[in-house]
Design a protein around this motif. Sequence first.
Motif, short mmCIF file in Angstrom:
data_model
loop_
_atom_site.label_atom_id
_atom_site.label_comp_id
_atom_site.label_asym_id
_atom_site.label_seq_id
_atom_site.Cartn_x
_atom_site.Cartn_y
_atom_site.Cartn_z
N SER A 1 -17.91 48.91 -36.88
CA SER A 1 -16.81 49.85 -36.71
C SER A 1 -16.34 49.89 -35.26
O SER A 1 -15.15 49.94 -34.98
CB SER A 1 -17.24 51.25 -37.17
OG SER A 1 -17.55 51.27 -38.54
N GLY A 2 -17.30 49.88 -34.33
CA GLY A 2 -16.93 49.85 -32.91
C GLY A 2 -16.20 48.58 -32.54
O GLY A 2 -15.22 48.60 -31.78
N MET A 3 -16.65 47.44 -33.07
CA MET A 3 -15.97 46.17 -32.81
C MET A 3 -14.55 46.20 -33.37
O MET A 3 -13.60 45.70 -32.75
CB MET A 3 -16.77 45.02 -33.42
CG MET A 3 -18.10 44.77 -32.72
SD MET A 3 -19.22 43.71 -33.68
CE MET A 3 -18.25 42.20 -33.77
N SER A 4 -14.40 46.80 -34.54
CA SER A 4 -13.07 46.93 -35.14
C SER A 4 -12.18 47.83 -34.31
O SER A 4 -11.00 47.55 -34.11
CB SER A 4 -13.21 47.50 -36.56
OG SER A 4 -11.95 47.86 -37.08
N ARG A 5 -12.74 48.90 -33.79
CA ARG A 5 -11.98 49.83 -32.95
C ARG A 5 -11.49 49.12 -31.68
O ARG A 5 -10.36 49.30 -31.25
CB ARG A 5 -12.91 50.99 -32.58
CG ARG A 5 -12.31 52.17 -31.93
CD ARG A 5 -11.49 53.04 -32.83
NE ARG A 5 -10.38 53.54 -32.04
CZ ARG A 5 -9.12 53.53 -32.42
NH1 ARG A 5 -8.80 53.07 -33.60
NH2 ARG A 5 -8.18 53.96 -31.64
N CYS A 6 -12.34 48.28 -31.12
CA CYS A 6 -11.94 47.50 -29.94
C CYS A 6 -10.82 46.53 -30.30
O CYS A 6 -9.86 46.37 -29.53
CB CYS A 6 -13.14 46.73 -29.37
SG CYS A 6 -14.36 47.75 -28.53
N ALA A 7 -10.94 45.88 -31.46
CA ALA A 7 -9.91 44.93 -31.87
C ALA A 7 -8.57 45.62 -32.02
O ALA A 7 -7.52 45.05 -31.70
CB ALA A 7 -10.32 44.26 -33.19
N ARG A 8 -8.59 46.85 -32.50
CA ARG A 8 -7.34 47.60 -32.65
C ARG A 8 -6.71 47.90 -31.30
O ARG A 8 -5.50 48.08 -31.19
CB ARG A 8 -7.62 48.91 -33.41
CG ARG A 8 -6.38 49.59 -33.96
CD ARG A 8 -6.74 50.87 -34.70
NE ARG A 8 -7.66 50.60 -35.80
CZ ARG A 8 -8.23 51.56 -36.51
NH1 ARG A 8 -8.00 52.82 -36.23
NH2 ARG A 8 -9.05 51.25 -37.50
N ARG A 9 -7.52 47.93 -30.25
CA ARG A 9 -7.00 48.18 -28.90
C ARG A 9 -6.71 46.87 -28.16
O ARG A 9 -6.47 46.88 -26.96
CB ARG A 9 -8.02 49.00 -28.10
CG ARG A 9 -8.28 50.38 -28.64
CD ARG A 9 -7.05 51.28 -28.54
NE ARG A 9 -6.58 51.39 -27.18
CZ ARG A 9 -5.31 51.34 -26.82
NH1 ARG A 9 -4.38 51.12 -27.73
NH2 ARG A 9 -4.96 51.47 -25.56
N GLY A 10 -6.76 45.74 -28.88
CA GLY A 10 -6.46 44.47 -28.22
C GLY A 10 -7.64 43.89 -27.46
O GLY A 10 -7.45 43.12 -26.52
N VAL A 11 -8.87 44.25 -27.86
CA VAL A 11 -10.08 43.73 -27.22
C VAL A 11 -10.95 43.09 -28.29
O VAL A 11 -11.41 43.78 -29.20
CB VAL A 11 -10.86 44.86 -26.50
CG1 VAL A 11 -12.11 44.29 -25.83
CG2 VAL A 11 -9.98 45.58 -25.49
N LEU A 12 -11.17 41.78 -28.18
CA LEU A 12 -12.01 41.08 -29.14
C LEU A 12 -13.43 41.01 -28.61
O LEU A 12 -13.71 40.37 -27.61
CB LEU A 12 -11.48 39.67 -29.39
CG LEU A 12 -12.32 38.81 -30.34
CD1 LEU A 12 -12.40 39.45 -31.72
CD2 LEU A 12 -11.75 37.40 -30.44
N VAL A 13 -14.34 41.71 -29.28
CA VAL A 13 -15.77 41.70 -28.95
C VAL A 13 -16.44 40.74 -29.91
O VAL A 13 -16.37 40.92 -31.13
CB VAL A 13 -16.38 43.11 -29.06
CG1 VAL A 13 -17.85 43.08 -28.68
CG2 VAL A 13 -15.63 44.08 -28.16
#
Length: 763
Positions: free
Chosen positions: A278-290
Amino acid sequence: MRLPTERLNSVLLAVSAVTLAGGLVARQVQGETLAQWLWIAGTLPNAIALAISSATAAIRRQSGIDALALLSIVVALFFGEFLVAAVVSLMLASGRALEDYAQSRARREMTALLSHAPRRANRLEGDQWKQVDVSAVRPGDRLMVRHAEVVPVDGALIMPAELDESALTGESAIRQRVAGESIQSGTLNAGSALEMVAAATEAESTFAGIVRMVAAAQAERSPSARLADRYALQFMGLTLLLAGASWLWSGEPIRILAILVVATPCPLILAVPVAIVSGMSRCARRGVLVKGGGALEGLAKADTLFFDKTGTLTGGVARLVGIECAQGYLPETVLATAASLAQASNHVISDAVTMTARKRGMDLLAPSDVQESPGAGVQGVVGGKVVRLGSLAYAVGNSDVTEWAQDVIRRVRISGVSTVFVSIDGYLAGVIELADSIRLETPRALRLLRKEGVTRQAMLTGDRADIAEAVGAMLGVVEIHAEQSPGDKLATIHCARRKGTVIMVGDGVNDAPALAAADIGVAMGACGAAASSEAADVVLLVDRLDRLVDAVRIARRTRRIAILSVEMGMTLSVAAMLAAGLGFLPPLAGAILQEGIDILAIANALRALRADSREQQGRLDEADVARLKAEHAALEPIMSRIRSVADMLPQMQGRTAHAELEALNRWLTKVLVPHERSDDMHLYPDVARLLGGDDPMAAMSGMHREIFRLTTVLDRTIAQLPSEGPDWRTVQELQRLLYGLDAILRLHCAQEDELFHVLGKER
């Protein structure tokens, strides 16, 4: 592999639910025997699936809770508690299905862009456009992208374009891009057909790299999940110990089953992966690929930040300061030749050279045989000549450095500008002087990272010491490592890792080793090199350093939520085990209670998907931000004129000075002052409401008052000048006022630019 697993879990859930419900009906209609056979029929598929997963985990030397779940079903069947076995099976199947749903929802933003992968490209061959496979495109090829087509590879625009970059950045707005700007594969052409020059192959382009990184991120087991497995082994030991002790103490073997069912499945296994993804998805939504859970946890624990300068702290869109040429070359020739080659490079300096040539209306040639050397420069053939663009050593090779070039080098070291050396057929043809500017969001990003606990911040750059120190002084960064080779950067990172958890941020090919060596490598991926993005653990798909602040905040919040979910689930499970061991919780009721605990733990873990309150800050209307930028651009000539008049005032003749001062004063009173008053009365109240607090714009309004005071004193002083002009004392007073006004205006505009950039819709 995930889809078959999800289908299997769905089938097991359906079988468990149908057989459990059917058994309850059969017991009322046909009696206990048929009901028991139905419950056994629903239990056995789950038991087989658990046996296979437990054996697989054992082969991989991974301990998990599946063995404990299998044990509870076997014990229930042994004691003839077929209804309990059926309820436990339903509980397990529903828990796995719920975990599948949660992870599928969490991965949505990470996988949405994969459907946009381009397959074909329109390439100019001779005088005709031909459609070819994307894998056939090479740097220097001229491509056309029609309306609604996806950009196939990274490259540089030959003409203005309207692009939808939401597949990469998550921002749905249409972006206006000008000729010479770099564009990335995976973006959608939202306007008319555009032409571009390829700067990379398909495999080296942004989109292909992101596809590989997403696949790797989805396949990686999170260290949190591995940690959960280790705790699961301890939890299994505790469970068996409590079950045995309760049996010996009470003499009732059924209590073994009661304890086993409330310990199965453990929220430790379900909640942690859900929170991390979920945290990785949240980052992706902000334009950050973890790329994986390990990187997310590293961001949460980091306390040291190293960063490159060009393209990371600075915008990378440099302005041309000057061009020095060798004898026999014209500045226009040097710039056009360099820009033609720079089209096929994704480096930020190459972008600046190309954009400058495009703005001057130059016709650029398509380069061929392009080769880029990490940390040095780029080489190719332009118009039948071998051209090199980059550092002095790279451009001239073993050739002698001419005297005029040595003079240029001495001068630029004093002025603090960047230089790009251009050689044609092995001879140094010119030196392009560029000045870069700090990204608007950089100062705030560094301040917020310090607030988040990343207290050690250092610049790690291959640039000259004088340039690096000047940028560091503007940002308040005191630890500067300048003139660093890729090997030097690597050694510095290794040394820093012994003292803390290190984040390294970079964008160029020469940063790739340092990014790979750091605990968490962060690549500025939108315009950065493919090699740096591949080496990094985190990729900022939007070239804004403040997205790293978002990622750190999300990572730390995710870690807190994961730990809370585990602690909550484990505490409730242990409490239920104690109640079952004391005889207060029979097996059937315990199984139902454990299902509720699992659902509660997963629901809490899913909170990591929701935006933090700090992400929900209001934004200024885009029209206001655009208007402010346009007005500041209109003020630039006035500010330049203030400095120019102040510099030249002592050398001006009296009447000329009088005329210049009056003309300047008219600009100040009719343009500058009304602009500042309008901002103070109409724009600042809106900004204050967004920021919150009693008077957050007090300092900015105070600068307005100082501007009004200085312009008023200037107006009165100029109004009292005699027609023959000012005397020497008045000249000194006017210079003092003009220099003061120039300094405060430039500082004020820079502060407003930063503030409105942060509050703008683009964020």
